[in-house]
Design an enzyme around this catalytic site. Structure first.
Site, PDB file in Angstrom:
ATOM      1  N   ASP A 115       4.330 -20.651  17.098  1.00  0.00           N
ATOM      2  CA  ASP A 115       5.408 -20.047  16.313  1.00  0.00           C
ATOM      3  C   ASP A 115       6.457 -21.077  15.885  1.00  0.00           C
ATOM      4  O   ASP A 115       7.042 -20.952  14.812  1.00  0.00           O
ATOM      5  CB  ASP A 115       6.071 -18.946  17.162  1.00  0.00           C
ATOM      6  N   LYS A 160       4.143 -18.688   6.613  1.00  0.00           N
ATOM      7  CA  LYS A 160       3.583 -19.051   7.889  1.00  0.00           C
ATOM      8  C   LYS A 160       3.244 -17.779   8.660  1.00  0.00           C
ATOM      9  O   LYS A 160       3.828 -16.746   8.345  1.00  0.00           O
ATOM     10  CB  LYS A 160       4.546 -19.931   8.678  1.00  0.00           C
ATOM     11  N   GLU A 199      16.964 -20.849  20.987  1.00  0.00           N
ATOM     12  CA  GLU A 199      17.328 -19.544  20.404  1.00  0.00           C
ATOM     13  C   GLU A 199      17.870 -18.650  21.503  1.00  0.00           C
ATOM     14  O   GLU A 199      17.353 -18.666  22.625  1.00  0.00           O
ATOM     15  CB  GLU A 199      16.104 -18.888  19.772  1.00  0.00           C
ATOM     16  N   HIS A 235      10.250 -22.542   6.470  1.00  0.00           N
ATOM     17  CA  HIS A 235      11.613 -22.318   5.957  1.00  0.00           C
ATOM     18  C   HIS A 235      12.602 -23.359   6.477  1.00  0.00           C
ATOM     19  O   HIS A 235      13.678 -23.525   5.914  1.00  0.00           O
ATOM     20  CB  HIS A 235      12.079 -20.879   6.226  1.00  0.00           C
ATOM     21  N   ARG A 271       0.815  -1.219   0.000  1.00  0.00           N
ATOM     22  CA  ARG A 271       0.000   0.000   0.000  1.00  0.00           C
ATOM     23  C   ARG A 271       0.845   1.264   0.000  1.00  0.00           C
ATOM     24  O   ARG A 271       0.392   2.295  -0.471  1.00  0.00           O
ATOM     25  CB  ARG A 271      -0.883   0.008   1.249  1.00  0.00           C
ATOM     26  N   LYS A 286      12.942 -19.278  23.592  1.00  0.00           N
ATOM     27  CA  LYS A 286      13.655 -18.022  23.315  1.00  0.00           C
ATOM     28  C   LYS A 286      14.515 -17.697  24.538  1.00  0.00           C
ATOM     29  O   LYS A 286      14.224 -18.161  25.651  1.00  0.00           O
ATOM     30  CB  LYS A 286      12.654 -16.869  23.151  1.00  0.00           C
ATOM     31  N   HIS A 312       7.959 -25.870  12.637  1.00  0.00           N
ATOM     32  CA  HIS A 312       9.341 -26.323  12.496  1.00  0.00           C
ATOM     33  C   HIS A 312       9.626 -27.636  13.239  1.00  0.00           C
ATOM     34  O   HIS A 312      10.228 -28.553  12.688  1.00  0.00           O
ATOM     35  CB  HIS A 312      10.315 -25.249  12.982  1.00  0.00           C
ATOM     36  N   LYS A 348      16.424 -25.673   4.745  1.00  0.00           N
ATOM     37  CA  LYS A 348      17.781 -25.783   5.292  1.00  0.00           C
ATOM     38  C   LYS A 348      18.408 -27.077   4.778  1.00  0.00           C
ATOM     39  O   LYS A 348      17.804 -28.137   4.846  1.00  0.00           O
ATOM     40  CB  LYS A 348      17.741 -25.797   6.826  1.00  0.00           C
TER      41      LYS A 348
HETATM   42  C1  BG6 Z   1      10.461 -18.301  12.630  1.00  0.00           C
HETATM   43  C2  BG6 Z   1       9.844 -17.864  13.927  1.00  0.00           C
HETATM   44  O1  BG6 Z   1       9.549 -19.076  11.895  1.00  0.00           O
HETATM   45  O2  BG6 Z   1      11.615 -19.076  12.879  1.00  0.00           O
HETATM   46  C3  BG6 Z   1      10.858 -17.098  14.754  1.00  0.00           C
HETATM   47  O3  BG6 Z   1       8.719 -17.053  13.688  1.00  0.00           O
HETATM   48  C4  BG6 Z   1      12.129 -17.886  14.920  1.00  0.00           C
HETATM   49  O4  BG6 Z   1      10.322 -16.760  16.032  1.00  0.00           O
HETATM   50  C5  BG6 Z   1      12.634 -18.376  13.572  1.00  0.00           C
HETATM   51  O5  BG6 Z   1      13.100 -17.046  15.535  1.00  0.00           O
HETATM   52  C6  BG6 Z   1      13.806 -19.312  13.735  1.00  0.00           C
HETATM   53  O6  BG6 Z   1      14.370 -19.575  12.486  1.00  0.00           O
HETATM   54  P1  BG6 Z   1      15.909 -19.917  12.307  1.00  0.00           P
HETATM   55  O7  BG6 Z   1      16.057 -20.220  10.862  1.00  0.00           O
HETATM   56  O8  BG6 Z   1      16.664 -18.719  12.770  1.00  0.00           O
HETATM   57  O9  BG6 Z   1      16.156 -21.103  13.205  1.00  0.00           O
END
Ligand code: BG6
Length: 521
Positions: free
Chosen positions: A260, A173, A241, A203, A64, A365, A265, A207
């Site tokens: 999340d 996602k 993380e 994603h 936008r 986290k 994942h 990897k």
């Molecule tokens: C994302 C999440 O899908 O994946 C994030 O929304 C997370 O919260 C991230 O930090 C982690 O991805 P990667 O590739 O850094 O392990």
């Protein structure tokens, strides 16, 4: 085959070849957003640098924001400068990519916006030779997905242009917030597109090390015979993380770690680790087996939620010398938030291969380090021959150290096998030793970024590394009862843990009640 392959280009450094996709236009919705700047444009730039973009190609950014084409290109250049993994921007590569970039300031949900997009794409087809092939990328907030899909359908953009091209759609996602909303979104998308046109992203599947789970299992004959309940004691999957939620508090506080990370994942990792060998390496054969595995995971019964699920939230602490504010102090997070930033679960799989084998998963986290690892822990030998030797001189442990296979997904990607050996000396005493393969040293080159691979695959029409509609619903079927049980229980059930620790102490009990321990990461 829908896709025309025009050339095969080896990457520098004796890399495996990737096929260059045929002509197409990539349309990114949400082009002024974070994902476009951090991931998509840097990935396109890398592909351009490696000559992996189609010869006839264009990128149309849609958002936008009132921006001119040059402003948009300028912004995208700044994004590549900040986030490219290739270091300083190479002028000739950027100029080549920039020449393909267009910008449309429009709200596509309104019919006029969609018509303007259609006209622009027709002009792009003529000018760039993109042959009516369109790859749409939904990089907007999820609330906009259904409206954009509907508008694309109404504008006649759900099939290729020019009477001969194709159309595909990549959906980021999160795909839904729970089972019901995921089903609804699937219905909305499938009213307009056919399933083979839909590419749902996780994603993690992009990897290299995640793809290697299948190569490792099914490309070797030594591990697979041991990959079952006869030999495996339990499985652990950890995604740690070391960052908090700074900068994304608004989104995260509505999501939490279960939505999340676990729904997508971690369950994806589990499906690759646990699935049966596919009949072939075709997309549908692989995805059929992944769905079967997800459906075989036993939903956690309501009366077992307390001992088999655990959630935590980080408080202030220190990570690597950096002070970290508590989660509730993060901008966008409610001061009394009960959103989980840590999850641990014990799962079981009801099939012949895995019956009785527990799978422990955890993610959080603000933990001490960033690491993703899958661990297969093997059973003890049937007879502990050496135990008496240890006991005779009152040295050494009472039990043998377990044999473990660790698939290190990131960072420091590799595979390690731990087993026991007798160190030199008179006594028979076992010590654990490790055989370690590192991708970096082993292959001598950096792995591509997940988004590079995924964009390339979607351009070529290979959906193996994308999530099918039934797969996303199977994952939500497992996760939704946990969400509901947590919502119904009181806030005290969220265990605090200081940033920089390995999560709540109660997580030790979740695995400890089965006389097991989390592996050290
Ligand atoms: C994302 C999440 O899908 O994946 C994030 O929304 C997370 O919260 C991230 O930090 C982690 O991805 P990667 O590739 O850094 O392990």
């Amino acid at each position: 085959m829908e896709t025309k392959v025009v050339a095969t280009v080896p990457l520098p450094g004796a890399a495996p070849a990737y096929a260059v996709p045929g002509a197409l236009g990539l349309v990114i919705f949400g082009a002024s957003g974070d994902l476009t700047a951090r991931k998509l444009l840097p990935a396109l730039y890398t592909l351009a640098a490696q000559d992996l973009l189609p010869r006839c190609f264009s990128v149309v950014g849609v958002a936008r924001s009132e921006l001119g084409q040059d402003d948009f290109r300028q912004r995208m250049r700044a994004a590549v400068e900040s986030f490219s993994r290739l270091g300083p921007v190479r002028e000739e590569v950027w100029e080549r990519l920039a020449g393909t970039i267009h910008y449309l300031s429009a709200s596509v949900e309104d019919p006029q916006g969609a018509r303007r997009l259609r006209d622009l794409l027709a002009r792009v087809d003529r000018a760039c030779g993109t042959e009516g092939n369109r790859l749409f990328y939904l990089a907007t907030p999820p609330a906009a997905y259904a409206g954009i899909v509907r508008a694309l359908g109404a504008a006649g953009l759900a099939s290729g242009g020019d009477g001969r091209g194709w159309a595909r759609i990549i959906i980021e996602k999160p795909f839904g917030r729970d089972l019901e909303s995921a089903r609804q979104l699937n219905r909305q998308v499938l009213e307009v597109f056919r399933e083979p046109q839909v590419y749902r992203i996780d994603h993690y599947l992009g990897k290299e090390t995640v793809q290697n789970i299948l190569a490792f299992r099914f490309g070797n004959s030594i591990f697979e015979p041991l990959w079952n309940r006869r030999y495996v004691d339990h499985v652990q999957i950890a995604v740690a993380e070391d960052l908090g939620e700074e900068g994304r508090g608004d989104y995260y506080d509505q999501a939490g770690a279960l939505r999340d990370m676990v729904q997508n994942h971690l369950l994806q990792l589990l499906s690759l680790v646990g699935m049966e060998p596919p009949a072939s390496f075709e997309a549908e054969a692989i995805r059929d087996e992944k769905v079967k595995l997800l459906r075989a995971i036993r939903p956690i019964p309501p009366d077992a939620m307390a001992e088999r699920t655990l959630r935590g939230q980080y408080t202030a602490g220190v990570i690597g010398g950096r002070p970290i504010r508590g989660y509730r102090e993060v901008a966008g997070v409610a001061p009394d938030s009960t959103t989980e930033t840590y999850v641990a679960l014990r799962l079981t799989i009801d099939n012949w291969r895995w019956a009785g084998v527990s799978v422990y998963i955890r993610t959080g986290k603000a933990l001490p380090t960033r690491v993703t690892e899958v661990t297969i822990q093997y059973r003890e030998p049937p007879l502990l021959l050496f135990r008496h030797a240890d006991h005779a001189d009152h040295e050494g442990p009472d039990r043998l150290e377990p044999n473990r296979l660790s698939l290190r997904i990131q960072p420091d990607e590799g595979i390690a096998l731990r087993f026991g050996l007798k160190p030199p000396g008179e006594r028979i005493r076992l010590e654990p030793v490790v055989m370690d393969f590192g991708y970096g040293e082993g292959f001598g080159r950096e792995s591509p970024e997940a988004y590079e691979r995924l964009l390339l695959d979607a351009m070529r029409g290979d959906s193996t590394l994308f999530i099918r509609g039934d797969e996303v619903e199977a994952a939500w079927t497992l996760v939704t009862p946990i969400l509901e049980a947590w919502e119904a229980s009181n806030a005290k059930a969220v265990h605090p843990y200081p940033a920089g620790s390995w999560g709540p102490e109660a997580a030790e009990e979740l695995i400890g009640q089965d006389a097991r321990q989390w592996v050290r990461l």
